[in-house]
Scaffold this motif. Structure first.
Motif: not given
Length: 118
Positions: A84-89
């Protein structure tokens, strides 16, 4: 989905990939009876953010990227782990299985609210 506009139809068929973040405007026609189909008529389609690039073509066939709000989850058919990552990476973590995603995201949000990584 109805696609009367040739440019929209071309974009859906050739340009979009699973995981792209889209803004779709149009209208949804709900069925009046259980036998009628539902229709989605799209008037505009905008790509807000493209899906992350995958480096290994073989991984594409066995993997799935899904978005959960501001999170991007990588599901690999070869394992129960979910990356899992944030949409910002920003790296969020690994859930040992899909059922544990809620706990992982909640722990990450608590860390962020407390001022960062712990």
């Amino acid at each position: 989905m109805a696609a009367d506009d040739a440019e929209l139809a071309h974009a859906v068929i050739h340009d979009l990939v699973p995981g792209d973040k889209l803004r779709v405007t149009g209208h949804l026609r709900l069925p009046r009876t259980p036998d009628e189909p539902m229709w989605l008529v799209v008037t505009t389609l905008a790509v807000l953010e493209t899906a992350p690039e995958l480096s290994a073509p073989a991984a594409v066939a066995t993997a799935l990227i899904e978005r959960y709000g501001p999170y991007v989850c990588w599901f690999d058919a070869g394992t129960t782990d979910v990356e899992v990552f944030t949409e910002g990476g920003t790296w969020v973590g690994t859930a040992p299985e899909p059922n544990d995603l809620g706990e992982l995201l909640e722990a990450f949000e608590h860390r962020q609210a407390a001022g960062g990584e712990r």
